[in-house]
Design a protein around this motif. Structure first.
Motif, PDB file in Angstrom:
ATOM      1  N   SER A  49       0.785  -1.274  -0.018  1.00 35.38           N
ATOM      2  CA  SER A  49       0.031   0.120  -0.057  1.00 35.38           C
ATOM      3  C   SER A  49       1.004   1.221   0.055  1.00 35.38           C
ATOM      4  O   SER A  49       0.579   2.165  -0.774  1.00 35.38           O
ATOM      5  N   GLY A  50       1.970   1.229   0.790  1.00 34.72           N
ATOM      6  CA  GLY A  50       2.703   2.367   0.868  1.00 34.72           C
ATOM      7  C   GLY A  50       3.458   2.723  -0.539  1.00 34.72           C
ATOM      8  O   GLY A  50       3.502   3.747  -1.011  1.00 34.72           O
ATOM      9  N   LEU A  51       3.818   1.759  -1.305  1.00 31.78           N
ATOM     10  CA  LEU A  51       4.510   1.577  -2.433  1.00 31.78           C
ATOM     11  C   LEU A  51       3.358   2.373  -3.363  1.00 31.78           C
ATOM     12  O   LEU A  51       3.679   3.237  -4.251  1.00 31.78           O
ATOM     13  N   ILE A  52       2.150   1.702  -3.437  1.00 23.44           N
ATOM     14  CA  ILE A  52       0.963   2.333  -4.411  1.00 23.44           C
ATOM     15  C   ILE A  52       0.740   3.766  -4.084  1.00 23.44           C
ATOM     16  O   ILE A  52       0.798   4.648  -5.047  1.00 23.44           O
ATOM     17  N   TYR A  53       0.896   4.077  -2.915  1.00 24.46           N
ATOM     18  CA  TYR A  53       0.571   5.599  -2.527  1.00 24.46           C
ATOM     19  C   TYR A  53       1.984   6.361  -2.790  1.00 24.46           C
ATOM     20  O   TYR A  53       1.753   7.724  -3.049  1.00 24.46           O
ATOM     21  N   VAL A  55       3.794   5.553  -5.823  1.00 23.37           N
ATOM     22  CA  VAL A  55       3.831   5.693  -7.296  1.00 23.37           C
ATOM     23  C   VAL A  55       2.756   6.633  -7.687  1.00 23.37           C
ATOM     24  O   VAL A  55       2.756   7.215  -8.539  1.00 23.37           O
ATOM     25  N   PHE A  56       1.445   6.600  -6.870  1.00 23.96           N
ATOM     26  CA  PHE A  56       0.285   7.354  -7.204  1.00 23.96           C
ATOM     27  C   PHE A  56       0.060   8.359  -6.103  1.00 23.96           C
ATOM     28  O   PHE A  56      -0.924   8.232  -5.227  1.00 23.96           O
ATOM     29  N   GLN A 124      -0.496  10.062 -13.635  1.00 20.37           N
ATOM     30  CA  GLN A 124       0.616  10.132 -12.918  1.00 20.37           C
ATOM     31  C   GLN A 124       1.930   9.173 -13.146  1.00 20.37           C
ATOM     32  O   GLN A 124       2.699   9.257 -12.463  1.00 20.37           O
ATOM     33  N   VAL A 125       1.368   8.323 -13.923  1.00 19.07           N
ATOM     34  CA  VAL A 125       2.762   7.289 -14.339  1.00 19.07           C
ATOM     35  C   VAL A 125       3.448   8.101 -15.359  1.00 19.07           C
ATOM     36  O   VAL A 125       3.383   8.552 -16.344  1.00 19.07           O
TER      37      VAL A 125
END
Length: 125
Positions: A49-53, A55-56, A124-125
């Motif tokens: 989840s931290g990585l998702i937040y 990256v986005f 965002q990517v």
């Protein structure tokens, strides 16, 4: 938000490792499900989840990210204690705690789900 998720993930990694060391030292593996939940719902899910937040970042700026964080981290300790009590021979207390805690964690994941689908991510990517 990303750093909050990653920091708490590491705390759960230490908890999961501690349970694993305890089981190995005592030669009793009754708490393997407690160990697995601490590692998977704590370390792995929160780190991802931290990585998702990270990256986005737009996801982390929404109130749903905060709801996800707090629901997950209020429910998970209750779940872990409930599972530990259940496998320690106290199902009368352990089952309700595990059920309530896991339901709160599920609400946290639903906050992530709603956040992911309400936020345009392609920009965002």
């Amino acid at each position: 938000m990303a750093i909050n998720f990653i920091r708490i993930a590491v705390v759960y990694a230490i908890i999961g490792i501690g349970i694993g060391i305890y089981m190995a030292a005592s030669h009793s593996f009754l708490q393997r499900d407690t160990h697995a939940h601490a590692n998977l719902l704590g370390w792995v899910s929160l780190a991802l989840s931290g990585l998702i937040y990270q990256v986005f970042p737009a996801l982390g700026n929404h109130v749903l990210a905060k709801a996800h964080f707090w629901l997950h981290n209020l429910g998970l300790p209750v779940t872990i204690v409930g599972i530990a009590l259940l496998y320690d021979g106290n199902p009368a207390v352990g089952e309700p705690l595990a059920g309530i805690g896991s339901s709160v964690v599920a609400l946290g994941f639903l906050a992530l789900l709603f956040n992911v689908f309400r936020t345009p991510l392609s920009d965002q990517v």
